[in-house]
Design a protein around this motif. Sequence first.
Motif, PDB file in Angstrom:
ATOM      1  N   TYR A   9       6.696   5.059  28.459  1.00 45.30           N
ATOM      2  CA  TYR A   9       7.200   5.182  27.086  1.00 45.30           C
ATOM      3  C   TYR A   9       7.599   3.807  26.542  1.00 45.30           C
ATOM      4  O   TYR A   9       7.313   3.488  25.384  1.00 45.30           O
ATOM      5  CB  TYR A   9       8.390   6.129  27.048  1.00 45.30           C
ATOM      6  CG  TYR A   9       9.001   6.262  25.666  1.00 45.30           C
ATOM      7  CD1 TYR A   9       8.271   6.816  24.607  1.00 45.30           C
ATOM      8  CD2 TYR A   9      10.289   5.805  25.416  1.00 45.30           C
ATOM      9  CE1 TYR A   9       8.818   6.920  23.337  1.00 45.30           C
ATOM     10  CE2 TYR A   9      10.849   5.900  24.144  1.00 45.30           C
ATOM     11  CZ  TYR A   9      10.109   6.458  23.112  1.00 45.30           C
ATOM     12  OH  TYR A   9      10.652   6.557  21.854  1.00 45.30           O
ATOM     13  N   TYR A  10       8.225   2.992  27.394  1.00 45.79           N
ATOM     14  CA  TYR A  10       8.591   1.632  26.964  1.00 45.79           C
ATOM     15  C   TYR A  10       7.340   0.864  26.526  1.00 45.79           C
ATOM     16  O   TYR A  10       7.335   0.160  25.519  1.00 45.79           O
ATOM     17  CB  TYR A  10       9.282   0.881  28.101  1.00 45.79           C
ATOM     18  CG  TYR A  10      10.707   1.313  28.378  1.00 45.79           C
ATOM     19  CD1 TYR A  10      11.324   2.298  27.616  1.00 45.79           C
ATOM     20  CD2 TYR A  10      11.444   0.723  29.406  1.00 45.79           C
ATOM     21  CE1 TYR A  10      12.627   2.693  27.875  1.00 45.79           C
ATOM     22  CE2 TYR A  10      12.750   1.099  29.672  1.00 45.79           C
ATOM     23  CZ  TYR A  10      13.342   2.089  28.908  1.00 45.79           C
ATOM     24  OH  TYR A  10      14.626   2.475  29.155  1.00 45.79           O
ATOM     25  N   GLN A  11       6.269   1.034  27.316  1.00 45.63           N
ATOM     26  CA  GLN A  11       5.018   0.344  26.971  1.00 45.63           C
ATOM     27  C   GLN A  11       4.505   0.811  25.612  1.00 45.63           C
ATOM     28  O   GLN A  11       3.993   0.015  24.815  1.00 45.63           O
ATOM     29  CB  GLN A  11       3.967   0.588  28.046  1.00 45.63           C
ATOM     30  CG  GLN A  11       2.630  -0.098  27.787  1.00 45.63           C
ATOM     31  CD  GLN A  11       2.726  -1.610  27.821  1.00 45.63           C
ATOM     32  OE1 GLN A  11       3.125  -2.200  28.820  1.00 45.63           O
ATOM     33  NE2 GLN A  11       2.377  -2.268  26.717  1.00 45.63           N
ATOM     34  N   SER A  12       4.664   2.113  25.329  1.00 47.83           N
ATOM     35  CA  SER A  12       4.203   2.621  24.034  1.00 47.83           C
ATOM     36  C   SER A  12       5.008   2.022  22.880  1.00 47.83           C
ATOM     37  O   SER A  12       4.469   1.792  21.791  1.00 47.83           O
ATOM     38  CB  SER A  12       4.289   4.153  24.009  1.00 47.83           C
ATOM     39  OG  SER A  12       5.649   4.592  23.964  1.00 47.83           O
ATOM     40  N   LEU A  13       6.289   1.757  23.115  1.00 49.74           N
ATOM     41  CA  LEU A  13       7.109   1.113  22.075  1.00 49.74           C
ATOM     42  C   LEU A  13       6.619  -0.312  21.822  1.00 49.74           C
ATOM     43  O   LEU A  13       6.547  -0.766  20.680  1.00 49.74           O
ATOM     44  CB  LEU A  13       8.584   1.099  22.491  1.00 49.74           C
ATOM     45  CG  LEU A  13       9.267   2.456  22.688  1.00 49.74           C
ATOM     46  CD1 LEU A  13      10.741   2.258  23.027  1.00 49.74           C
ATOM     47  CD2 LEU A  13       9.139   3.328  21.444  1.00 49.74           C
ATOM     48  N   GLU A  20       8.379  -4.274  12.186  1.00 49.71           N
ATOM     49  CA  GLU A  20       9.708  -3.758  11.829  1.00 49.71           C
ATOM     50  C   GLU A  20      10.076  -2.568  12.702  1.00 49.71           C
ATOM     51  O   GLU A  20      11.163  -2.511  13.301  1.00 49.71           O
ATOM     52  CB  GLU A  20       9.721  -3.360  10.347  1.00 49.71           C
ATOM     53  CG  GLU A  20      11.019  -2.724   9.897  1.00 49.71           C
ATOM     54  CD  GLU A  20      10.905  -2.109   8.503  1.00 49.71           C
ATOM     55  OE1 GLU A  20      11.757  -1.255   8.174  1.00 49.71           O
ATOM     56  OE2 GLU A  20       9.965  -2.474   7.758  1.00 49.71           O
ATOM     57  N   ILE A  21       9.182  -1.614  12.803  1.00 52.80           N
ATOM     58  CA  ILE A  21       9.443  -0.407  13.595  1.00 52.80           C
ATOM     59  C   ILE A  21       9.579  -0.770  15.076  1.00 52.80           C
ATOM     60  O   ILE A  21      10.464  -0.269  15.786  1.00 52.80           O
ATOM     61  CB  ILE A  21       8.324   0.623  13.383  1.00 52.80           C
ATOM     62  CG1 ILE A  21       8.301   1.076  11.914  1.00 52.80           C
ATOM     63  CG2 ILE A  21       8.485   1.806  14.324  1.00 52.80           C
ATOM     64  CD1 ILE A  21       7.126   1.981  11.575  1.00 52.80           C
ATOM     65  N   VAL A  26      12.833  -0.988  20.017  1.00 52.44           N
ATOM     66  CA  VAL A  26      13.218  -1.698  21.240  1.00 52.44           C
ATOM     67  C   VAL A  26      14.726  -1.906  21.271  1.00 52.44           C
ATOM     68  O   VAL A  26      15.381  -1.729  22.312  1.00 52.44           O
ATOM     69  CB  VAL A  26      12.458  -3.033  21.352  1.00 52.44           C
ATOM     70  CG1 VAL A  26      12.993  -3.865  22.512  1.00 52.44           C
ATOM     71  CG2 VAL A  26      10.966  -2.783  21.537  1.00 52.44           C
ATOM     72  N   LEU A  27      15.293  -2.269  20.124  1.00 50.29           N
ATOM     73  CA  LEU A  27      16.742  -2.461  20.036  1.00 50.29           C
ATOM     74  C   LEU A  27      17.492  -1.154  20.273  1.00 50.29           C
ATOM     75  O   LEU A  27      18.547  -1.131  20.917  1.00 50.29           O
ATOM     76  CB  LEU A  27      17.110  -3.032  18.670  1.00 50.29           C
ATOM     77  CG  LEU A  27      16.944  -4.536  18.474  1.00 50.29           C
ATOM     78  CD1 LEU A  27      17.081  -4.899  17.002  1.00 50.29           C
ATOM     79  CD2 LEU A  27      17.952  -5.307  19.307  1.00 50.29           C
ATOM     80  N   GLY A  84       8.989  -8.496  19.786  1.00 54.56           N
ATOM     81  CA  GLY A  84       9.214  -7.067  19.978  1.00 54.56           C
ATOM     82  C   GLY A  84       8.227  -6.429  20.927  1.00 54.56           C
ATOM     83  O   GLY A  84       8.347  -5.241  21.248  1.00 54.56           O
ATOM     84  N   ARG A  85       7.274  -7.199  21.413  1.00 55.38           N
ATOM     85  CA  ARG A  85       6.319  -6.655  22.389  1.00 55.38           C
ATOM     86  C   ARG A  85       6.827  -6.873  23.822  1.00 55.38           C
ATOM     87  O   ARG A  85       6.097  -6.657  24.791  1.00 55.38           O
ATOM     88  CB  ARG A  85       4.938  -7.284  22.217  1.00 55.38           C
ATOM     89  CG  ARG A  85       4.300  -6.965  20.870  1.00 55.38           C
ATOM     90  CD  ARG A  85       2.820  -7.258  20.863  1.00 55.38           C
ATOM     91  NE  ARG A  85       2.242  -7.039  19.550  1.00 55.38           N
ATOM     92  CZ  ARG A  85       1.862  -5.838  19.079  1.00 55.38           C
ATOM     93  NH1 ARG A  85       2.008  -4.766  19.849  1.00 55.38           N
ATOM     94  NH2 ARG A  85       1.352  -5.724  17.874  1.00 55.38           N
TER      95      ARG A  85
END
Length: 744
Positions: A9-13, A20-21, A26-27, A84-85
């Motif tokens: 799921y983290y990878q999908s974020l 922006e999203i 992530v935050l 953010g990646r």
Amino acid sequence: MTCLLDLTYYQSLFNEDNTEIRCRKVLDEIAPVIKPLFQWFIESIGVPLGTEFIIKSYDTTLSTTYSDARNPTYAEKKKDSNIGRKYFIKLNRKVDENEYNLLTLEFDGINRMMMFHSELNFIPFWAWVRNDKIHNVLRAIPSHYSIFTGWTEKTIIEKDEFTQYIKACVKPRKRPWFQIGTSLPLEGHIEEKALQSELVDAWEKLGGFRQFYNEEIDVSKKAYDALLSLASTRNIQEIRLLGRNYSVDISAVENEKTNGKRQAFFIHDGDQLVTKGVLYYLQYHDKNSPFQTIIVQLEGHNHIFTNAREIIGSNVKDWWITKVFATHNLDNQAVMNEAMRLLQAHDFHVDGTSYCVGAFNNETQSFVEGVEIVKKKFIVSALLFAHASKKLELPSEELLSETEGESDIENEEGLEPNFTFHEINNMISTSQFTFSKEIIRDLHLNLTSLDDKHFVLLSGISGTGKTQLCRLYANAVYGLEYESENPYFTIIPVRPDWTDASALFGYYSSFEKRYVKTEFLNVLLNALKEREKPHFILLDEMNLARVEYYLSDYLSAVESRKEIPLHQDDSITDIPRKLVIPPNVYVLGTLNVDETTHSISDKVLDRAFVMTLSDVDFDSYWERANQDLKAALSREFHILRELHQTLSRFELHFGYRSMGEMLQKLYANFQLPDEHQMDPMDALDRVISEKVLTKIRGDERIAEMLSGLELWMEGNLLPNSASLQHVKRMKEELEYYGATQFWR
């Protein structure tokens, strides 16, 4: 109950396309989970957070990027950002203003892996290569741990290739960052306790490597602190070199980019700047050394370049520095012998090609002799090296008999410069010329306010005394009257055919097989030999040619302190291959503005102080005039002064030269026998016609002036005067043609 982290799921974020999203998620969804886990890890290994150990995370960058992505002004720029990646949190060690990473937990969505590593820049590895510790450092890294590099896509460098990789980065100045650690795929799930265990395991396995790293940090700090202790003192006020005393002025310490400090120092002989140098205190030198380095630069050359680790260790260590000369056109062994001889003569301990500047007590972390003595030795030795290698020719009391006759300037016994303003002002104000204190002071400040750059332009109408003022000032500096010959003042008339720097610096004639020198070059060469004496050059009517064409090399050299290349012929011994502009050269230029001259470019104006001498004080001028002349020509003078006032409203007035020459002609007429004299009013009419009206020209804008001039002449000159007839004619031509001039 143990929580599971969903790495997939983290990878999908991290894969979210919208910046922006992505940053917001992530935050909101990763940072709150990871920070408590990392905090537990810190507590478990017993590292006390505070002034030395601190936690840093990616949160600030993510928050800023999120805000920018929502702002229409920055949104387009952030659209394709990779921020953010990934997400990271790290434990850093803070030493003074620097931070060093000890362990980082990184979720790298770009490379799809979770990393446990210590991140550090190129410099420590370069240092380990230089001091032969790199093999021990690499052995301290666990065999199954990798060396990664790259911010976006990670590359693994094999350990057996790593040393060569570091060496290959030095010369092209590649300065990559490295991550030393291990990784797991960013997929599936991981228990929180398992993640904590991985952190503790990475901390323990990197313990050997971290020990080397902390040792490197500590020795770097000690060495750099020793350099900064030298930087802290500015109490050196005087040095003695080659039998002469010089005053020293040391500036405040300034930042040098991001890797150290710099500090300028100025060596004066009386009021004259002899040379300007710079002391660099660097945590590393990006081109040549990973160690804490002190550099003493003079005349654009590094005369001392050594690292401070030589004195770090135990007990008291002497600071021996090995000197190397690599001049292109001198016998380097002879230069070395002379340099070591000079050092010994100035109370240095010398051993072959090495010399000692002091001793450092590692227990007290201080210099045994005190920082003032050690710093003075650095400055003195650099000056002596510059002198020995002909980069800076210092005057020598003990060598005067040997050097006598080397300068093209004839030695003037007792001719010493003095830039004290009240003495200069007294000499000029009591001369036969009329210059106000304001003008004298302005010229003085323009010439002396910058220690290493002296360039002043004087503009204004012809005849206001621009050239005389320059000569008066240069002579006053040496205590000479205006009429006295000053060997340190040179007037060089500018020619309209000057189109490049050869007009000033000369050129090599392949036909004649010799270097063709110029008067300007001769002054510079003499100035290099007599650094303690200011040398004044006046470029007269300098805008008869395009100033930026012939003066650009000079201006660039003064601004950059770089050398000007002159030639490449080994057979030429009287002219150096390259020439530096010494700070004891003062260049003045007079400007006139008419149809024969060129405008001055911004490039030149930006590098000069520009004075305008258009106002004249005929009252003061008259007070200084010859008494016999004043008694004979009082009426004529007052009429001419009225004429000047009439013309000045239209910027067509005349200066001291014209007034003086008109009065001299009138007085010469007065001294003729009565039977040969012109009528005084007829003589006045003639000088006005010959010296004033000849410069009148223009269009309808001077119509009012001609009308006023006609009325003035009708009231002050004879009815049939030639001057009045000229003015009437010019009025008629103006009405008919729309333009007029004195000449027909």
